[in-house]
Design an enzyme around this catalytic site. Structure first.
Site, mmCIF file in Angstrom:
data_model
loop_
_atom_site.group_PDB
_atom_site.id
_atom_site.type_symbol
_atom_site.label_atom_id
_atom_site.label_comp_id
_atom_site.label_asym_id
_atom_site.label_seq_id
_atom_site.Cartn_x
_atom_site.Cartn_y
_atom_site.Cartn_z
ATOM 1 N N LYS A 108 -12.135 38.195 -74.212
ATOM 2 C CA LYS A 108 -12.971 37.988 -75.398
ATOM 3 C C LYS A 108 -13.583 36.579 -75.369
ATOM 4 C CE LYS A 108 -12.695 38.079 -80.426
ATOM 5 N NZ LYS A 108 -11.794 38.240 -81.575
ATOM 6 N N HIS B 242 4.032 -7.270 -69.130
ATOM 7 C CA HIS B 242 4.220 -5.890 -69.595
ATOM 8 C C HIS B 242 4.494 -4.953 -68.415
ATOM 9 C CE1 HIS B 242 3.127 -6.331 -73.841
ATOM 10 N NE2 HIS B 242 2.382 -7.336 -73.407
ATOM 11 N N CYS C 135 7.445 -9.309 -73.584
ATOM 12 C CA CYS C 135 6.428 -10.152 -74.204
ATOM 13 C C CYS C 135 6.952 -10.790 -75.491
ATOM 14 C CB CYS C 135 5.133 -9.378 -74.400
ATOM 15 S SG CYS C 135 3.702 -10.467 -74.434
ATOM 16 N N LEU D 128 -5.240 17.007 -78.401
ATOM 17 C CA LEU D 128 -4.940 18.191 -77.592
ATOM 18 C C LEU D 128 -4.330 17.813 -76.249
ATOM 19 C CD1 LEU D 128 -8.014 20.564 -78.084
ATOM 20 C CD2 LEU D 128 -5.680 20.860 -78.920
ATOM 21 N N GLY E 71 9.169 -9.697 -77.149
ATOM 22 C CA GLY E 71 10.616 -9.495 -76.995
ATOM 23 C C GLY E 71 11.264 -10.662 -76.264
ATOM 24 N N GLU F 172 5.735 -2.145 -68.425
ATOM 25 C CA GLU F 172 5.538 -0.722 -68.756
ATOM 26 C C GLU F 172 4.197 -0.184 -68.257
ATOM 27 O OE1 GLU F 172 5.476 -3.236 -70.878
ATOM 28 O OE2 GLU F 172 4.209 -2.880 -72.640
ATOM 29 N N ASP G 215 -5.155 6.357 -72.813
ATOM 30 C CA ASP G 215 -5.289 7.450 -71.840
ATOM 31 C C ASP G 215 -5.350 6.925 -70.404
ATOM 32 O OD1 ASP G 215 -5.100 9.780 -73.308
ATOM 33 O OD2 ASP G 215 -7.192 9.692 -73.946
HETATM 34 N N1 GLN Z 1 2.162 -12.272 -80.112
HETATM 35 C C1 GLN Z 1 2.679 -12.783 -78.876
HETATM 36 C C2 GLN Z 1 1.626 -13.607 -78.144
HETATM 37 O O1 GLN Z 1 0.442 -13.465 -78.395
HETATM 38 C C3 GLN Z 1 3.200 -11.670 -78.010
HETATM 39 C C4 GLN Z 1 2.140 -10.740 -77.529
HETATM 40 C C5 GLN Z 1 2.690 -9.438 -77.023
HETATM 41 O O2 GLN Z 1 3.849 -9.129 -77.264
HETATM 42 N N2 GLN Z 1 1.885 -8.648 -76.327
HETATM 43 O O3 GLN Z 1 1.973 -14.379 -77.300
#
Ligand code: GLN
Length: 546
Positions: free
Chosen positions: A224, A508, A382, A15, A384, A510, A71
């Protein structure tokens, strides 16, 4: 003296309880209060770190390295609450603490039971979630849906928690659904009545009902619901599906008077306004967006939007900052092997997110080759980054079997390998390189230009690293290592200076982007994608909302 808001959900899951909780946090901050945010999750995993993203969506990582529910991403994007591992407790984490105490003999011979021992531990967790002494309002969201077996100890604990305090110190907010039956053209209140009935059976009378609806809630319906659920009419609040942006949720809730109701019940000062002027300005900016570009996200968990939640949100933030709508092309990595790079044609940028396991590796590497050779903006996160290094080693350094030892333990060219500190670790939960680490950035690089800084801190969640034995060769062939964690001499950022925009990061980013403070790499990546679209004349007009 901290006030407490407890948020529960009824009727169905999904929700948007997390979003609504985050919006409550924002609203209160904008009235000048200091808030803390917390999520209690009834599942038995100690944390979501060991769960597949297909099951539960992304694992959200905090500065302190806690692996938490997604969350908490909403909480950080909407508020300034300081979150640590104490902001997320699960049944598993609660039981783990209680069982540890039992083994130590701390219960002095008592029979250890759900009530009072588990419920006491939950109440302690709620107290621990109040991150600072001067927090005015602590918001605690209970995961799951009222009626679930697993939620019962949590609901019992918050009932007791409120009972032990003056009535104006705690408020129960229940988020519920008013389903719309298309064939009869009606919205229905019965599921809400039953869900509130369930809560009252446990001894919790909600003070506010936030009603998720598709259609406007009529006065008759609201009255209601008020009558049948024993909730004051003005505290039956409509939260209609947003029509163009999730950032409407806080402004809609304020328009419905939610801020006033919270303050009145909690006896918080009601003078002054909830200042959301910058949010209104952002919404107006979104409405004026009249062009779009397309980013291909090449991953393994593409089918589930929540699996890359923070990445999609960060792209959205970066789009707003660049006045474009970012269209997502979700590409399953394996499709690049089955159908070739045609699946990327026309994309203005390629993003390869983090991940684990062998499946999809070859497709990601192929997508990176395509972006590198065609001058298409690339952003690797990561795994990537690791794939970008493997691709470069294979296709530029001609090390054909270059691989990560995660996926190919016996490769002759382990360009990605295990950190010595990770060798011999057998427990999977909570043992990666987790949380905030410092990174030094080389001047004059793309990273330096994007961050406008020579020292940054970003969050990590990985076990493997760029192998320093290959660093000189990578650099000599044109791959710059522009960010380094100096203490352990680990590669944190790679880039290709000869490419319009090619960057990979071991961390990361993001997890640190907010709608009003987009992350600099995402912002630069989308700007590069816009340039790519302009150059190839495919900056697509987007219908404005204004
Ligand atoms: N699997 C890779 C590692 O453990 C990358 C981890 C990830 O992308 N968060 O290093």
């Amino acid at each position: 003296m901290t006030k407490h808001i407890f948020v529960t959900g009824g009727v169905v899951s999904s929700l948007g309880k997390g979003l609504t909780s985050a919006a409550i946090g924002l609203i209160l901050e904008r009235r000048g209060f200091r808030v803390s945010m917390q999520k209690l999750d009834p599942y038995i995993n100690v944390d979501p770190g060991t769960m597949s993203p297909f099951q539960h969506g992304e694992v959200y990582v905090l500065d302190d390295g806690a692996e938490t529910d997604l969350d908490l991403g909403h909480y950080e994007r909407f508020t300034h609450a300081y979150l640590t591992g104490d902001a997320n407790f699960t049944t598993g984490k609660i039981y783990q603490a209680v069982v540890r105490k039992e083994r130590r003999g701390d219960y002095l011979g008592a029979t250890v039971q759900v009530i009072p021992h588990i419920t006491d531990a939950i109440k302690e967790a709620i107290e621990a979630g109040v991150s600072h002494e001067d927090v005015d309002v602590a918001i605690t969201e209970i995961g799951g849906t009222v009626g679930d077996i697993e939620s019962l100890p949590f609901l019992e604990a918050i009932r007791q928690f409120a009972l032990e305090r003056p009535p104006e110190d705690c408020i129960f907010v229940h988020i519920t659904l008013l389903p719309y039956l298309r064939f009869s053209g009606e919205m229905k209140t019965k599921p809400t009545q039953q869900s509130v009935g369930k809560l009252r059976e446990i001894g919790i009378q909600p003070h506010v009902l936030v009603c998720r609806t598709e259609q406007p809630m009529t006065e008759k319906m609201a009255s209601k619901i008020s009558l049948f659920c024993n909730v004051r009419r003005e505290a039956v609040i409509e939260e209609r599906d947003v029509d163009f942006s999730i950032y409407q949720v806080p402004t809609d809730l304020v328009a419905a008077g939610f801020d006033r109701i919270l303050c009145e019940h909690l006896k918080l000062p009601t003078d002054g306004d909830t200042d959301l002027s910058d949010w209104h300005a952002m919404l107006a900016r979104i409405k004026r967006i009249d062009k779009s570009c397309e980013i291909a996200v090449v991953g393994k968990y593409i089918e589930l939007h929540d699996a890359y939640k923070s990445i999609y949100e960060s792209l959205d933030h970066a789009g707003i900052a660049n006045d474009v709508k970012v269209r997502l092309r979700k590409v399953k990595a394996e499709d690049l092997i089955d159908r070739g790079t045609a699946v990327l044609e026309g994309a203005n940028g390629v993003l390869v997110p983090g991940g684990f396991g062998e499946r999809g590796m070859d497709g990601k590497i192929e997508a990176i080759r395509w972006a590198r050779e065609n001058g298409v903006p690339f952003f690797g996160i990561c795994l990537g980054l690791q794939c970008a290094v493997i691709e470069f080693a294979r296709n530029v350094l001609a090390l054909e079997d270059a691989h990560s030892i995660e996926h190919s333990p016996h490769t002759q060219n382990p360009v990605i390998h295990l950190m010595p500190s990770q060798e011999g670790i057998s427990d999977m939960g909570g043992t990666m390189r987790l949380g905030a680490y410092h990174c030094r950035i080389d001047p004059g690089t793309l990273a330096a230009q994007l961050y406008g800084a020579d020292s940054i801190s970003e969050r990590h969640r990985h076990r493997y690293e760029v192998n320093n034995d290959y660093r000189d060769r990578l650099v000599a062939a044109g791959m710059a290592t522009s960010g380094i964690h100096p203490e352990l001499d680990l590669v944190e950022i790679v880039e290709l200076p000869d490419h319009p925009f090619f960057i990979g990061v071991q961390f990361h980013p993001e997890f640190k982007s907010k709608p009003l403070q987009p992350h600099p790499i995402f912002k630069g990546f989308v700007a590069a994608a816009v340039k790519n679209a302009e150059n190839s004349n495919d900056l697509v007009p987007q219908e404005t909302r204004a």
